[in-house]
Design a protein around this motif. Structure first.
Motif, PDB file in Angstrom:
ATOM      1  N   SER A 152       0.834  -1.210   0.000  1.00 31.40           N
ATOM      2  CA  SER A 152       0.000   0.000   0.000  1.00 31.40           C
ATOM      3  C   SER A 152       0.860   1.249   0.000  1.00 31.40           C
ATOM      4  O   SER A 152       0.546   2.236  -0.682  1.00 31.40           O
ATOM      5  CB  SER A 152      -0.917  -0.005   1.232  1.00 31.40           C
ATOM      6  N   LEU A 153       1.962   1.221   0.765  1.00 31.51           N
ATOM      7  CA  LEU A 153       2.873   2.369   0.798  1.00 31.51           C
ATOM      8  C   LEU A 153       3.483   2.607  -0.576  1.00 31.51           C
ATOM      9  O   LEU A 153       3.587   3.746  -1.041  1.00 31.51           O
ATOM     10  CB  LEU A 153       3.975   2.113   1.830  1.00 31.51           C
ATOM     11  N   GLU A 154       3.860   1.525  -1.253  1.00 34.70           N
ATOM     12  CA  GLU A 154       4.444   1.640  -2.594  1.00 34.70           C
ATOM     13  C   GLU A 154       3.425   2.199  -3.583  1.00 34.70           C
ATOM     14  O   GLU A 154       3.732   3.069  -4.409  1.00 34.70           O
ATOM     15  CB  GLU A 154       4.935   0.267  -3.052  1.00 34.70           C
ATOM     16  N   LYS A 155       2.208   1.724  -3.477  1.00 32.42           N
ATOM     17  CA  LYS A 155       1.146   2.154  -4.383  1.00 32.42           C
ATOM     18  C   LYS A 155       0.843   3.643  -4.228  1.00 32.42           C
ATOM     19  O   LYS A 155       0.604   4.354  -5.215  1.00 32.42           O
ATOM     20  CB  LYS A 155      -0.112   1.337  -4.120  1.00 32.42           C
ATOM     21  N   ASP A 156       0.895   4.148  -2.986  1.00 30.56           N
ATOM     22  CA  ASP A 156       0.556   5.544  -2.724  1.00 30.56           C
ATOM     23  C   ASP A 156       1.639   6.506  -3.173  1.00 30.56           C
ATOM     24  O   ASP A 156       1.387   7.703  -3.309  1.00 30.56           O
ATOM     25  CB  ASP A 156       0.273   5.753  -1.229  1.00 30.56           C
ATOM     26  N   GLY A 157       2.847   6.019  -3.384  1.00 29.05           N
ATOM     27  CA  GLY A 157       3.922   6.872  -3.877  1.00 29.05           C
ATOM     28  C   GLY A 157       4.125   8.091  -3.010  1.00 29.05           C
ATOM     29  O   GLY A 157       4.231   7.995  -1.784  1.00 29.05           O
ATOM     30  N   PHE A 158       4.122   9.303  -3.677  1.00 26.35           N
ATOM     31  CA  PHE A 158       4.330  10.535  -2.920  1.00 26.35           C
ATOM     32  C   PHE A 158       3.043  11.068  -2.293  1.00 26.35           C
ATOM     33  O   PHE A 158       3.054  12.116  -1.652  1.00 26.35           O
ATOM     34  CB  PHE A 158       4.954  11.612  -3.813  1.00 26.35           C
ATOM     35  N   GLN A 159       1.985  10.327  -2.442  1.00 31.95           N
ATOM     36  CA  GLN A 159       0.733  10.696  -1.786  1.00 31.95           C
ATOM     37  C   GLN A 159       0.527   9.846  -0.540  1.00 31.95           C
ATOM     38  O   GLN A 159      -0.600   9.555  -0.126  1.00 31.95           O
ATOM     39  CB  GLN A 159      -0.451  10.515  -2.753  1.00 31.95           C
ATOM     40  N   ALA A 160       1.636   9.412   0.055  1.00 32.54           N
ATOM     41  CA  ALA A 160       1.561   8.525   1.217  1.00 32.54           C
ATOM     42  C   ALA A 160       0.819   9.182   2.372  1.00 32.54           C
ATOM     43  O   ALA A 160       0.958  10.380   2.637  1.00 32.54           O
ATOM     44  CB  ALA A 160       2.970   8.146   1.667  1.00 32.54           C
ATOM     45  N   GLU A 161       0.028   8.367   3.051  1.00 31.32           N
ATOM     46  CA  GLU A 161      -0.671   8.846   4.242  1.00 31.32           C
ATOM     47  C   GLU A 161       0.304   8.839   5.425  1.00 31.32           C
ATOM     48  O   GLU A 161       1.442   8.383   5.311  1.00 31.32           O
ATOM     49  CB  GLU A 161      -1.856   7.922   4.547  1.00 31.32           C
ATOM     50  N   THR A 166       5.587  10.452   8.465  1.00 33.31           N
ATOM     51  CA  THR A 166       5.311   9.965   7.112  1.00 33.31           C
ATOM     52  C   THR A 166       6.532   9.262   6.520  1.00 33.31           C
ATOM     53  O   THR A 166       7.652   9.774   6.591  1.00 33.31           O
ATOM     54  CB  THR A 166       4.911  11.124   6.180  1.00 33.31           C
ATOM     55  N   LEU A 167       6.285   8.095   5.925  1.00 33.75           N
ATOM     56  CA  LEU A 167       7.305   7.363   5.182  1.00 33.75           C
ATOM     57  C   LEU A 167       6.912   7.335   3.709  1.00 33.75           C
ATOM     58  O   LEU A 167       5.712   7.390   3.366  1.00 33.75           O
ATOM     59  CB  LEU A 167       7.412   5.929   5.679  1.00 33.75           C
ATOM     60  N   ILE A 168       7.918   7.265   2.825  1.00 34.76           N
ATOM     61  CA  ILE A 168       7.633   7.019   1.411  1.00 34.76           C
ATOM     62  C   ILE A 168       8.431   5.805   0.968  1.00 34.76           C
ATOM     63  O   ILE A 168       9.529   5.539   1.474  1.00 34.76           O
ATOM     64  CB  ILE A 168       7.969   8.229   0.512  1.00 34.76           C
ATOM     65  N   HIS A 169       7.881   5.073   0.042  1.00 38.08           N
ATOM     66  CA  HIS A 169       8.538   3.878  -0.473  1.00 38.08           C
ATOM     67  C   HIS A 169       9.752   4.285  -1.314  1.00 38.08           C
ATOM     68  O   HIS A 169       9.771   5.347  -1.951  1.00 38.08           O
ATOM     69  CB  HIS A 169       7.553   3.070  -1.324  1.00 38.08           C
ATOM     70  N   ARG A 170      10.745   3.448  -1.334  1.00 40.34           N
ATOM     71  CA  ARG A 170      11.977   3.750  -2.079  1.00 40.34           C
ATOM     72  C   ARG A 170      11.684   3.940  -3.569  1.00 40.34           C
ATOM     73  O   ARG A 170      12.341   4.753  -4.239  1.00 40.34           O
ATOM     74  CB  ARG A 170      12.980   2.612  -1.881  1.00 40.34           C
ATOM     75  N   LYS A 171      10.727   3.199  -4.091  1.00 36.05           N
ATOM     76  CA  LYS A 171      10.414   3.299  -5.524  1.00 36.05           C
ATOM     77  C   LYS A 171       9.985   4.726  -5.877  1.00 36.05           C
ATOM     78  O   LYS A 171      10.418   5.286  -6.889  1.00 36.05           O
ATOM     79  CB  LYS A 171       9.318   2.305  -5.872  1.00 36.05           C
ATOM     80  N   ALA A 172       9.144   5.328  -4.981  1.00 37.42           N
ATOM     81  CA  ALA A 172       8.692   6.698  -5.223  1.00 37.42           C
ATOM     82  C   ALA A 172       9.870   7.667  -5.106  1.00 37.42           C
ATOM     83  O   ALA A 172      10.005   8.614  -5.902  1.00 37.42           O
ATOM     84  CB  ALA A 172       7.600   7.070  -4.232  1.00 37.42           C
TER      85      ALA A 172
END
Length: 634
Positions: free
Chosen positions: A524-533, A569-575
């Motif tokens: 879910s974190l990866e999917k949200d990208g820079f719009q992470a909750e 807030t965290l963001i996935h490495r891919k984003a």
């Protein structure tokens, strides 16, 4: 300040006040059994705790005084550091007191306090006569310089003075260190409903920890220490000198008995033939003929066997030490130097005692050649002496080895060189020498601790090196642990990442139990990208325990699978990688906030933390309103 643990014994004739004195010292009544209460005598061993100072802890053993319970007495005093010989003022030295004294000396007990009890029953003249009689009886023993104290347990007269005297004696006693393999001769076995098998005993040497893998010898049954208590208080560990009860997993009550030994290594010998140095009692006794049946008491074991002489056909009263062999009907666990008592089964009487020269005796011819061989073994080869010293102290330098072995410098150097060449011991640079088997034991323990750590915390890189050393520090010298860790890394059994140590080839990973749910959250974190909750929102309604959430957070950040964008807030490495590559591709050697916002199309809420993160990770360097790519400056 290092805590010190001792075991002291209350010895003496029946009804001379041992149990009352123990209660006066500790406020614990050691007569537990109904028949003990009814008959007013101790049948089984009684134990009570006594803390003399912040760092001095004592277990008091109240041993039975009646002749019929002499075997319990022997089991109780085996391994004590000090004996309080209790003599009633109105009776003085009695036959059972005499036998207790003999047994104590044969078992190597060297420190004694004479407590003259029931002082209220006699006048000063009688008290002086009793004191003189006791001193005369002790004059030919190792206790001839024992201090005396007169007391009354019921009124409390002399109790505080006795405590101080005990403390003084123990402070000048070498306390048992916890180095070496764990050994606990079992003297009590029972069951607790819902818990299973429990064994009790005094830890002779080493340390035992909760969840440790142990073995019951001589049967060789593997068990686990599920729970440890010291005087009814649950502990994480127990060490040499402490009275302890251990709840064992993996064994039925009927499979373990008094006399068995609980150990933590395979270095202990199981044998039925021992070569010994025997000293007989000082009074006249019926001659002991060749191959006569005898009863051996060693540790808490009581085993029948036959005594075999090589220089005589019968043994009579003598002041000389007799080198002989005892062939036993059952297997026992012993080490060189262990003390024993030898008794005649019928009529029941003590013959003598001594120490084990060779735990694994063979079959020898009758004659002086065998006696010469036994005497040589008794003295020990230089290698034996060094090995014995290192077994007890684990790490010794050359000066300490000379002191403990009495070997001269030339012979010691030659012995050390031979031992190093054959791999019997190891040299620890600038520290001294240690047995190779000690390193193997440390290695196995450290690997077991790390494997358990990896099982408990699979998402961590490993265990902190300092924490790992501290966890084993009670049992082993720190320099030896440091050396062992370094050697294990050289041998590629361990790997190190910064301050963390792990088993070779270990990789941090999601725990099997929560893997599916954690992968869903990371997805879910990866999917949200820079719009992470906010990070906590991803766990809303999840059954993940808070400790597991914290472990997952640290795992993602440390492994680089995610970045901390803001405090919450965290963001996935891919984003992160996508944004980094997009910005790098579409800028020159520098850029400002406006350019970055146009390229990435991110709101200020995410843009400012992202650019700060680039600075923190050394991708960029900020100068006023411009940011410069670091590699562009090289």
């Amino acid at each position: 300040m290092e805590e010190r643990y001792f075991t002291i014994g209350m010895a003496g004739h029946i009804d001379h006040g041992k149990t009352s004195l123990t209660k006066a010292l500790t406020n614990v009544d050691t007569d537990r059994l109904k028949e003990e209460k009814e008959r007013g005598i101790s049948i089984e061993l009684g134990y009570a705790p006594l803390q003399l100072e912040d760092d001095v802890f004592v277990s008091i053993v109240d041993v039975p005084g009646h002749e019929r319970f002499i075997r319990q007495m022997i089991a109780g005093v085996a391994g004590i550091d000090l004996v309080v010989l209790v003599v009633a003022a109105d009776e003085g030295i009695m036959p059972q007191t005499e036998e207790h004294l003999e047994i104590l000396q044969f078992l190597g007990v060297e420190r004694c306090i004479v407590a003259i009890s029931k002082m209220d029953r006699v006048d000063e003249v009688m008290l002086e006569l009793v004191t003189d009689d006791i001193k005369e009886r002790l004059s030919g023993t190792v206790f001839h310089e024992a201090p005396y104290i007169v007391l009354d347990s019921l009124s409390g007269t002399g109790i505080n003075e006795l405590k101080q005297l005990i403390l003084t004696e123990l402070k000048s006693t070498d306390f048992r260190d916890a180095y070496g393999s764990f050994r606990l001769p079992i003297d009590q076995v029972f069951t607790v409903q819902g818990q299973g098998t429990v064994v009790r005993g005094t830890v002779y040497e080493g340390v035992v920890r909760k969840a440790a893998q142990l073995m019951v010898l001589p049967a060789g049954i593997p068990v686990k220490a599920r729970q440890i208590q010291v005087h009814h208080e649950e502990r994480e560990q127990a060490r040499a000198g402490q009275r302890t009860a251990i709840n064992l997993g993996g064994i039925e009550r009927t499979a373990v008995k008094r006399g068995d030994v609980l150990v933590d290594s395979e270095h202990f010998l199981v044998t039925d033939t021992i070569d010994v140095a025997l000293q007989v009692i000082g009074r006249k006794f019926a001659p002991l003929k060749q191959r006569t049946a005898v009863r051996l008491h060693i540790g808490t074991s009581e085993v029948m066997g036959k005594v075999v002489f090589f220089d005589r056909n019968e043994l009579e009263r003598t002041q000389d030490e007799v080198l002989c062999q005892i062939r036993l009907d059952e297997k026992i666990v012993v080490r060189r130097g262990d003390r024993f008592i030898l008794r005649r089964p019928s009529p029941m009487e003590t013959i003598g005692g001594g120490w084990v020269i060779q735990p694994n005796g063979g079959k020898y011819r009758f004659g002086q050649e065998t006696i010469a061989m036994l005497r040589h073994q008794q003295q020990g080869t230089p290698e034996d002496l060094v090995a014995d010293a290192l077994s007890k102290s684990l790490l010794l330098d050359q000066q300490q080895l000379m002191q403990q072995t009495s070997l001269d410098d030339g012979i010691l150097n030659e012995t050390l060189a031979e031992g190093l060449a054959s791999g019997v011991w190891l040299e620890i640079p600038r520290q001294g020498y240690s047995l190779t088997k000690t390193f193997i034991k440390i290695k196995n323990e450290l690997l077991a601790r790390l494997r358990q750590f990896h099982e408990d915390f699979p998402m961590r890189k490993g265990m902190g090196k300092a924490e790992l050393i501290q966890s084993a520090g009670a049992a082993y010298p720190k320099p030896l642990l440091e050396f062992s860790l370094n050697l294990m890394m050289e041998q590629h059994e361990l790997q190190r990442s910064g301050q963390f140590v792990a088993v070779a080839l270990f990789e941090p990973h999601l725990p099997k139990k929560w893997r599916a749910r954690m992968e869903q959250i990371v997805g879910s974190l990866e999917k949200d990208g820079f719009q992470a909750e906010k990070w906590e929102a991803y766990f809303a309604g999840s059954p993940l325990p808070k400790p597991e959430i914290a472990e997952l957070t640290a795992y993602l950040l440390e492994s680089g699978q995610a970045y901390q964008l803001r405090e919450d807030t965290l963001i996935h490495r891919k984003a992160f990688d996508q944004a980094l590559n997009l910005l790098r591709t579409n800028t020159g050697s520098s850029f400002d906030l406006k350019q970055a916002k146009e390229i990435l199309n991110l709101s200020r809420k995410y843009m400012i933390p992202f650019l700060d993160l680039l600075d923190e990770l050394n991708f960029t360097r900020r100068s006023e309103d411009q940011r410069y790519w670091m590699e562009e400056e090289l």
